[in-house]
Write an enzyme that holds these catalytic residues in place. Structure first.
Site, mmCIF file in Angstrom:
data_model
loop_
_atom_site.group_PDB
_atom_site.id
_atom_site.type_symbol
_atom_site.label_atom_id
_atom_site.label_comp_id
_atom_site.label_asym_id
_atom_site.label_seq_id
_atom_site.Cartn_x
_atom_site.Cartn_y
_atom_site.Cartn_z
ATOM 1 N N ASP A 171 -1.131 8.665 2.360
ATOM 2 C CA ASP A 171 -2.459 8.064 2.466
ATOM 3 C C ASP A 171 -2.803 7.692 3.896
ATOM 4 O OD1 ASP A 171 -2.556 5.927 -0.482
ATOM 5 O OD2 ASP A 171 -3.030 8.033 -0.198
ATOM 6 N N LYS A 230 -8.089 8.417 1.990
ATOM 7 C CA LYS A 230 -9.437 8.113 1.532
ATOM 8 C C LYS A 230 -10.021 7.002 2.383
ATOM 9 C CE LYS A 230 -7.805 7.276 -2.624
ATOM 10 N NZ LYS A 230 -7.667 6.976 -4.046
ATOM 11 N N MET A 282 -9.634 -5.098 0.393
ATOM 12 C CA MET A 282 -10.842 -4.256 0.442
ATOM 13 C C MET A 282 -12.101 -5.111 0.357
ATOM 14 S SD MET A 282 -9.438 -1.355 -2.230
ATOM 15 C CE MET A 282 -8.772 -2.562 -3.384
HETATM 16 N N1 SAH Z 1 -1.285 -0.895 -2.087
HETATM 17 C C1 SAH Z 1 -1.715 -1.619 -0.903
HETATM 18 C C2 SAH Z 1 -3.190 -2.002 -0.952
HETATM 19 C C3 SAH Z 1 -4.143 -0.835 -1.010
HETATM 20 S S1 SAH Z 1 -5.812 -1.362 -1.003
HETATM 21 C C4 SAH Z 1 -0.845 -2.853 -0.722
HETATM 22 O O1 SAH Z 1 -0.082 -3.214 -1.607
HETATM 23 O O2 SAH Z 1 -0.935 -3.466 0.343
HETATM 24 C C5 SAH Z 1 -6.207 -1.266 0.707
HETATM 25 C C6 SAH Z 1 -6.478 -2.650 1.277
HETATM 26 O O3 SAH Z 1 -5.252 -3.313 1.568
HETATM 27 C C7 SAH Z 1 -7.216 -2.653 2.587
HETATM 28 O O4 SAH Z 1 -8.612 -2.506 2.398
HETATM 29 C C8 SAH Z 1 -6.871 -4.025 3.121
HETATM 30 O O5 SAH Z 1 -7.628 -5.016 2.475
HETATM 31 C C9 SAH Z 1 -5.441 -4.167 2.669
HETATM 32 N N2 SAH Z 1 -4.479 -3.799 3.719
HETATM 33 C C10 SAH Z 1 -3.553 -2.837 3.655
HETATM 34 N N3 SAH Z 1 -2.823 -2.785 4.783
HETATM 35 C C11 SAH Z 1 -3.312 -3.755 5.587
HETATM 36 C C12 SAH Z 1 -2.995 -4.211 6.905
HETATM 37 N N4 SAH Z 1 -2.011 -3.674 7.611
HETATM 38 N N5 SAH Z 1 -3.719 -5.237 7.419
HETATM 39 C C13 SAH Z 1 -4.701 -5.810 6.705
HETATM 40 N N6 SAH Z 1 -5.056 -5.418 5.472
HETATM 41 C C14 SAH Z 1 -4.370 -4.410 4.918
#
Ligand code: SAH
Length: 252
Positions: free
Chosen positions: A44, A66, A179
Site C-alpha cells: 500500500d 490508494k 482518516m
Molecule cells: N491499518 C492502519 C490504518 C489505515 S487507515 C493502521 O493500523 O495504522 C489510514 C490512516 O491511518 C491515515 O489516514 C492516518 O489517519 C493514519 N495513519 C497511518 N499511518 C500514519 C502515520 N505514520 N502518521 C499519522 N497517521 C497515520
C-alpha cells in the site's frame, strides 16, 4: 514456527502483514522475516519506502496504493490479485501500513481467501494510534486523564456509520480519529454539540514515527483550523492526554 506457516505449506499461501506506522524499526521480527522471504509483495501507499528497502530483492512487487477519493485499485481487484498470485503457488505477503485489522480492510481480503480456500496467516502490526502517540509523547491512557480509548474512522459518511457521539463526548477518554482530516470540521461540531468542552486539548500527528513527524496541538475549538495545516497521513487525537505532549515529547 506455527504449523500453518509458510515452511510447512506446499502451494500458495498469503501472509497478511502489518508494517507499522512508518519507522522500519517498528516492524515486528516476524514481519521482517516474512518480507525477506516473500516471492510476491502486494503493498500500500502507507508502507514506508524505508521498509520497502528491506524486502527480498527478488520478490515481485505489486503496488495497490490508494488515496482518499482516488482509488487506484478497487478493493475487489486487490482481493483478486491475492487470489491469482496464491493460485500460482506463490508465497504472497500482503503488506499494509499499521495493523492489517485496524481500518485496513484486512478482514475483507481474508474473507475472499477463505472462500477460495487459500491458506493464510495474520501478522499484527503497530497501529498508527499506538505508534504515533508513543512517538509524540502522548500516552493513550493515563490515570489522571483517560480510562479508555476509542479508535474511530473519519470516513463518517462513506461508511454510513452511526457514531454514538454522546458516548464519545463524556470525557475521561481518548479519541483517535483515523482518516479524519477532511472531516475535521464535522468531527469538531459533532463532539461539541454532544457536550464535549471546546477547551478539550487536541493534537494532530502528521507522518508519525518518521523523520518528518510533526505534532500540531490546540483545543477542540481550533480542530478544523489546525487540520487545514496538516497533510496526510495524519491522526487526530482528542482528549486531555494530548496536553502531555509538551512535557513528554522525546522524538522530534
Ligand atoms: N491499518 C492502519 C490504518 C489505515 S487507515 C493502521 O493500523 O495504522 C489510514 C490512516 O491511518 C491515515 O489516514 C492516518 O489517519 C493514519 N495513519 C497511518 N499511518 C500514519 C502515520 N505514520 N502518521 C499519522 N497517521 C497515520
Amino acid at each position: 514456527m506455527t504449523s500453518n506457516s509458510i515452511s510447512a505449506n506446499q502451494g500458495g499461501f498469503v501472509s497478511l502483514v502489518g508494517a507499522g506506522p512508518g519507522d522500519p524499526d517498528l516492524l515486528t521480527v516476524k514481519a521482517l522475516r516474512l518480507i525477506q522471504k516473500a516471492e510476491v509483495i502486494v503493498y500500500d501507499r502507507l508502507v514506508s519506502p524505508e521498509i520497502m528497502e528491506l524486502v527480498n530483492p527478488n520478490a515481485e512487487l505489486i503496488y495497490v496504493g490508494k488515496r482518499l477519493n482516488h482509488h487506484c485499485v478497487p478493493q475487489d481487484q486487490i482481493n483478486q490479485v491475492l487470489v491469482d498470485q496464491a493460485q500460482q503457488d506463490k508465497h504472497v505477503v500482503r503488506l499494509k501500513g499499521g495493523d492489517p485489522f485496524i481500518f485496513g480492510r484486512g478482514g475483507e481480503e481474508l474473507e475472499k481467501l477463505a472462500i477460495e480456500q487459500i491458506p493464510f496467516e495474520v501478522v499484527p502490526g503497530i497501529t498508527a494510534a499506538a505508534g504515533c502517540t508513543a512517538y509524540a509523547g502522548i500516552p493513550l491512557t493515563h490515570r489522571d486523564h483517560a480510562q479508555s480509548v476509542h479508535f474511530i474512522t473519519g470516513h463518517l459518511k462513506k461508511e454510513g456509520m452511526d457514531i454514538d457521539w454522546a458516548a464519545l463526548s463524556k470525557g475521561n477518554t481518548t479519541l483517535v480519529f483515523y482518516m479524519g482530516l477532511k472531516e475535521s470540521g464535522n468531527i469538531q461540531d459533532k463532539l461539541v454539540s454532544a457536550g464535549l468542552s471546546e477547551e478539550t486539548s487536541i493534537a494532530i500527528i502528521e507522518r508519525g514515527t518518521t523523520p518528518q513527524q510533526r505534532v500540531l496541538t490546540g483545543t477542540l475549538s481550533q480542530l478544523s483550523t489546525i487540520a487545514q495545516k496538516a497533510a496526510s497521513p495524519s491522526l487526530i487525537v482528542v482528549g486531555s492526554v494530548t496536553s502531555l505532549h509538551s512535557q513528554l515529547n522525546w522524538f522530534e
